[in-house]
Motif scaffolding. Structure first.
Motif, short mmCIF file in Angstrom:
data_model
loop_
_atom_site.label_atom_id
_atom_site.label_comp_id
_atom_site.label_asym_id
_atom_site.label_seq_id
_atom_site.Cartn_x
_atom_site.Cartn_y
_atom_site.Cartn_z
N PRO A 1 0.41 -1.47 -0.49
CA PRO A 1 0.34 -0.11 -0.08
C PRO A 1 0.53 1.14 -0.08
CG PRO A 1 -0.58 -1.36 1.70
CD PRO A 1 0.09 -2.21 1.02
N ASP A 2 0.50 2.05 -0.95
CA ASP A 2 1.76 3.65 -0.80
C ASP A 2 0.69 5.07 0.33
OD1 ASP A 2 2.94 5.45 -2.08
OD2 ASP A 2 1.94 5.77 -2.98
N ASP A 3 1.82 4.27 0.93
CA ASP A 3 0.75 5.52 1.79
C ASP A 3 2.38 7.32 2.20
OD1 ASP A 3 1.06 7.55 4.80
OD2 ASP A 3 1.51 5.32 5.94
N ASN A 4 1.84 7.28 1.40
CA ASN A 4 2.94 8.31 1.23
C ASN A 4 3.47 9.00 2.32
OD1 ASN A 4 2.42 8.32 -1.91
ND2 ASN A 4 0.74 10.03 -1.28
N SER A 5 3.61 9.42 3.44
CA SER A 5 3.97 9.16 4.72
C SER A 5 4.98 8.93 4.75
CB SER A 5 3.02 10.30 5.80
OG SER A 5 2.44 9.35 6.31
N ALA A 6 5.23 7.76 5.10
CA ALA A 6 5.61 6.82 5.31
C ALA A 6 7.21 6.53 3.94
CB ALA A 6 4.93 4.96 5.57
N THR A 7 6.92 6.88 2.99
CA THR A 7 8.32 6.92 1.61
C THR A 7 9.32 7.65 2.11
OG1 THR A 7 6.04 6.32 0.14
CG2 THR A 7 8.28 6.77 -0.59
N PRO A 8 9.24 8.94 2.55
CA PRO A 8 10.81 9.15 2.73
C PRO A 8 11.14 8.84 4.33
CG PRO A 8 8.74 11.05 2.99
CD PRO A 8 8.13 10.02 2.76
N LEU A 9 10.18 8.13 4.63
CA LEU A 9 11.61 7.37 5.43
C LEU A 9 11.94 6.20 5.12
CD1 LEU A 9 11.19 7.92 8.88
CD2 LEU A 9 9.21 6.96 9.68
N ARG A 10 11.17 5.20 5.39
CA ARG A 10 12.17 4.27 4.14
C ARG A 10 11.99 4.31 3.69
NH1 ARG A 10 9.12 -0.19 3.07
NH2 ARG A 10 9.57 -1.37 1.01
N ASP A 11 12.75 5.08 2.47
CA ASP A 11 14.22 5.82 1.36
C ASP A 11 15.17 6.53 2.39
OD1 ASP A 11 11.90 5.56 -0.81
OD2 ASP A 11 11.86 7.69 -0.86
N TYR A 12 14.81 7.24 3.16
CA TYR A 12 16.09 7.18 4.41
C TYR A 12 16.71 6.30 4.79
CZ TYR A 12 18.36 9.12 7.81
OH TYR A 12 19.30 9.40 9.11
N TYR A 13 16.06 4.97 4.97
CA TYR A 13 16.24 3.39 5.90
C TYR A 13 17.10 2.54 4.99
CZ TYR A 13 15.07 5.78 10.54
OH TYR A 13 14.83 6.27 11.16
N LEU A 14 16.59 2.68 3.84
CA LEU A 14 16.99 1.56 3.07
C LEU A 14 18.38 2.46 2.16
CD1 LEU A 14 13.56 0.66 1.64
CD2 LEU A 14 15.26 -0.49 2.80
N ASP A 15 18.78 3.92 2.34
CA ASP A 15 20.25 3.80 1.55
C ASP A 15 20.88 4.36 3.25
OD1 ASP A 15 22.07 5.53 0.75
OD2 ASP A 15 20.72 7.08 0.10
N TRP A 16 21.58 3.42 2.92
CA TRP A 16 22.93 2.65 3.60
C TRP A 16 24.15 3.94 3.81
CZ3 TRP A 16 22.92 -0.25 7.30
CH2 TRP A 16 22.61 -1.47 7.03
#
Length: 193
Positions: free
Chosen positions: A94-109
């Motif tokens: 599910p696309d939760d636009n508020s969680a996307t930046p957080l997800r992207d942050y933590y997936l970037d080593w």
């Protein structure tokens, strides 16, 4: 560390707690069973940041992998749990636009490696300033006898009414008037930020 060596242990701990586990408890259990997870040489706050980052990185990776297997990993600081995907027709998370930046942050080593001790100290200081400002705002609203979600126009109207009612020149209580004025000044400062 791009492969996240703790991902398997994190998944195992999540599966061992079907009713959910908090991030804090997950970190504590990892500290008990994974010596390298302590990041002790980093200093306390930086070590905590690194532990948190590694857990969130693994959770977001697992969320995608498990979704593809028909399972949904719910990620919340107080409740991390695995369950079946409730809508079998979903083709992607599910696309939760508020969680996307957080997800992207933590997936970037790079965020893991480039964050220094000074960066973490700055983040903590800013967090505490915001937390204290929220607490101070709530106290000020309580003095004005207003709810936490009171709009700015209502705050101004209530202040004017209470200030007129408690003004010492009109026979009001000077202590109460100063409290009302102080509360309003806090709210003005909060409103400006």
């Amino acid at each position: 560390m791009p492969g996240n060596p703790f991902k398997a242990s994190i998944l195992s701990l999540i599966k061992a707690h079907p009713s959910g586990i908090s991030e804090y408890n997950l970190i504590q259990r990892l500290l008990d069973c994974e010596e390298e997870f302590s990041f002790a040489e980093e200093g306390a706050n930086l070590a905590l940041f690194r532990q948190h980052f590694v857990v969130m990185n693994a959770l977001y990776q697992l969320q995608t992998e498990l979704f593809n297997e028909g399972m949904y990993l719910s990620i919340s600081p107080l409740d991390i749990r695995l369950g079946p995907v409730t809508d079998p027709g979903l083709a992607s998370l599910p696309d939760d636009n508020s969680a996307t930046p957080l997800r992207d942050y933590y997936l970037d080593w790079e965020n893991f490696f480039q964050t220094s001790y000074a960066d973490v100290e700055t983040m903590l200081t800013r967090f505490m300033e915001r937390y204290l400002a929220i607490d101070e705002r709530l106290d000020a609203l309580q003095i004005l006898e207003l709810p936490a979600d009171a709009p700015w126009e209502v705050i101004k109207q209530t202040y004017r009414r209470l200030a007129a009612q408690h003004h010492p020149d009109k026979g009001g209580d000077p202590v109460r008037f100063r409290a009302i004025r102080g509360a309003y000044e806090i709210l003005i400062r909060c409103h400006a930020n």
